[in-house]
Write an enzyme that holds these catalytic residues in place. Structure first.
Site, PDB file in Angstrom:
ATOM      1  N   ILE A 133      41.760  38.063  48.637  1.00 58.48           N
ATOM      2  CA  ILE A 133      40.996  37.385  47.452  1.00 58.48           C
ATOM      3  C   ILE A 133      40.119  38.151  46.833  1.00 58.48           C
ATOM      4  O   ILE A 133      40.099  38.221  45.509  1.00 58.48           O
ATOM      5  CB  ILE A 133      40.190  36.409  48.164  1.00 58.48           C
ATOM      6  CG1 ILE A 133      41.125  35.348  49.055  1.00 58.48           C
ATOM      7  CG2 ILE A 133      39.415  35.186  47.265  1.00 58.48           C
ATOM      8  CD1 ILE A 133      42.028  34.623  48.171  1.00 58.48           C
ATOM      9  N   GLU A 134      39.663  39.226  47.607  1.00 60.75           N
ATOM     10  CA  GLU A 134      38.545  40.265  47.043  1.00 60.75           C
ATOM     11  C   GLU A 134      39.177  41.213  46.252  1.00 60.75           C
ATOM     12  O   GLU A 134      38.632  41.608  45.054  1.00 60.75           O
ATOM     13  CB  GLU A 134      37.846  40.878  48.012  1.00 60.75           C
ATOM     14  CG  GLU A 134      36.743  40.244  48.978  1.00 60.75           C
ATOM     15  CD  GLU A 134      35.520  39.752  48.175  1.00 60.75           C
ATOM     16  OE1 GLU A 134      35.555  40.503  47.201  1.00 60.75           O
ATOM     17  OE2 GLU A 134      35.004  38.932  48.359  1.00 60.75           O
TER      18      GLU A 134
END
Length: 437
Positions: A133-134
């Site tokens: 996600i990051e």
């Protein structure tokens, strides 16, 4: 930079958590790099590497068998989140299975280390999926908010968790250092909030913002779980854990979503090599007999073409390449580094003058120090310059850790200092909306 292809854009759309994320995808050859052969022993205690037994010791590496995805599934322990957002993100990700294959190839370099460190701390293995996600598991990812690395630390929080940021290295991009810093922070957030979902909201939004949201929810007679706090969150944070839950859903049951997860061996991809002497990045890759881009993918923290040696400096190499590095280094008879440092003392010492003094070209100086055209270094800046004799001093940790680079337009006023000095490192962390990274 992103390859301007439909698939690269798709990956960015799927796995960048913020609209401001500018993660730069590795080159195609790096993404598709095959894992090197590995030893079968349960523990591979490799001999030291280097000109003598203290120069390049190698960390022992625990070995295992099987598929790392299965090991991750067995460590899931965060309660599942159910919401419309989770369903929507799961459907979106499942609609693009080729993006998961690409991301798995990139993650294969780093994922074992992350899982291993989580298990050592007794932390949920869902957190191993957070870099999806990051940053899309891209240690070179960089955002408009100046967040960098797999775990997307902003400068102030990186300093708070002892990630060095200077002209020579940015440990926010260091695979090992940034992972340890991120896990330290996540542990602290969980101790603070007692709930992993809320802790992850704080990782994205900042603990102060989450505390305020909890206070507002309590004042309104609402709960303080993630779904109850969602109405008080900005859109990015409201979608943050649902995206992680969506990735977890697919990793847990890929066949249900018709997604193929390439097998990632449940074995270390790399070993750490402690490095006490300066060595050129290009030479290190050559001695390890690996492509330069693959070397940089494992060691993206270095800002200059030389790695400065110190007691705490390490480079990462696949195990097979570490053996090749050992053998080739033992036969190397020339200098390991072609660079030394120069501190600018004169107020207007031009690059052209420096280049002439060190028998090179201005462009070599600019490229080595990332100095744009029409800019000049200011007094107090530290540059690297070619060695003109074998007696030239190594750069070393003291110089590297305190190096700054100030730039001024030719004929103009000082524009910026592009590194972190000692005074800056001692300042408290600035608060921003995404102060965690």
């Amino acid at each position: 930079m992103f390859r301007k292809t439909q698939l690269a854009l798709l990956c960015a759309a799927l796995f960048a958590c913020s609209a401001s994320a500018l993660a730069a995808a590795p080159a195609e050859t790096a993404l598709a790099a095959d894992a090197e052969p590995r030893a079968d022993a349960r523990v591979a205690a490799m001999p030291v590497l280097g000109i003598n037994d203290e120069d390049f010791p190698v960390e022992p590496v625990a070995m295992a068998d099987g598929d790392l995805w299965e090991r991750i599934r067995k460590g899931f322990s965060i309660p599942d989140l159910s919401s419309t957002l989770v369903s929507n993100h799961t459907a979106t990700y499942a609609a693009h299975p080729e993006a998961f294959e690409r991301l798995s190839q990139r993650a294969s370099r780093y994922l074992f280390y992350v899982v291993q460190e989580l298990e050592k701390r007794g932390m949920p293995t869902e957190l191993a999926l957070l870099p999806v996600i990051e940053s899309g598991f891209n240690p070179n990812a960089y955002s408009r908010a100046k967040a960098a690395g797999m775990w997307q630390f902003i400068p102030s929080t990186g300093l708070r968790y002892n990630l060095k940021q200077n002209a020579f290295r940015d440990e926010r991009r260091d695979v090992v250092a940034s992972t340890n810093a991120a896990l330290n922070y996540l542990e602290q957030l969980h101790a603070m909030f007692g709930d992993w979902q809320v802790a992850l909201a704080a990782y994205n939004w900042g603990e102060g913002s989450v505390r305020k949201a909890i206070a507002r929810a309590r004042a309104a007679g609402k709960g303080t779980d993630y779904n109850s706090l969602s109405p008080y969150m900005p859109a990015e944070t409201r979608n943050y854990y649902p995206k992680l839950q969506a990735v977890k859903n697919i990793v847990a049951l890929p066949s249900r979503y018709q997604v193929r997860l390439p097998v990632i061996e449940d074995q270390p991809y790399f070993t750490s090599v402690k490095k006490t002497r300066d060595i050129d990045i290009k030479l290190a890759a050559e001695l390890a007999e690996m492509p330069l881009e693959e070397f940089k993918a494992l060691n993206p923290q270095f800002n200059r073409p030389v790695i400065t040696g110190s007691a705490d400096t390490q480079i990462l190499l696949p195990h097979f390449n570490a053996e090749r590095f050992k053998e080739n280094l033992s036969n190397w008879t020339r200098t390991l580094s072609s660079w030394t440092s120069l501190r600018i003392s004169a107020a207007r010492e031009r690059i052209e003058t420096i280049a002439a003094r060190f028998k090179t070209t201005p462009q070599v100086i600019r490229d080595a120090n990332a100095i744009p055209a029409n800019m000049q270094p200011t007094a107090g800046s530290t540059l690297i310059v070619p060695k003109t004799s074998i007696e030239a001093a190594e750069i070393g940790a003291e110089i590297a850790d305190n190096a700054v680079l100030g730039l001024v337009p030719e004929g103009g006023a000082r524009r910026s200092a592009r590194s972190v000095n000692r005074e800056t490192r001692n300042k408290p962390a600035a608060r921003t909306r995404r102060n965690v990274h």
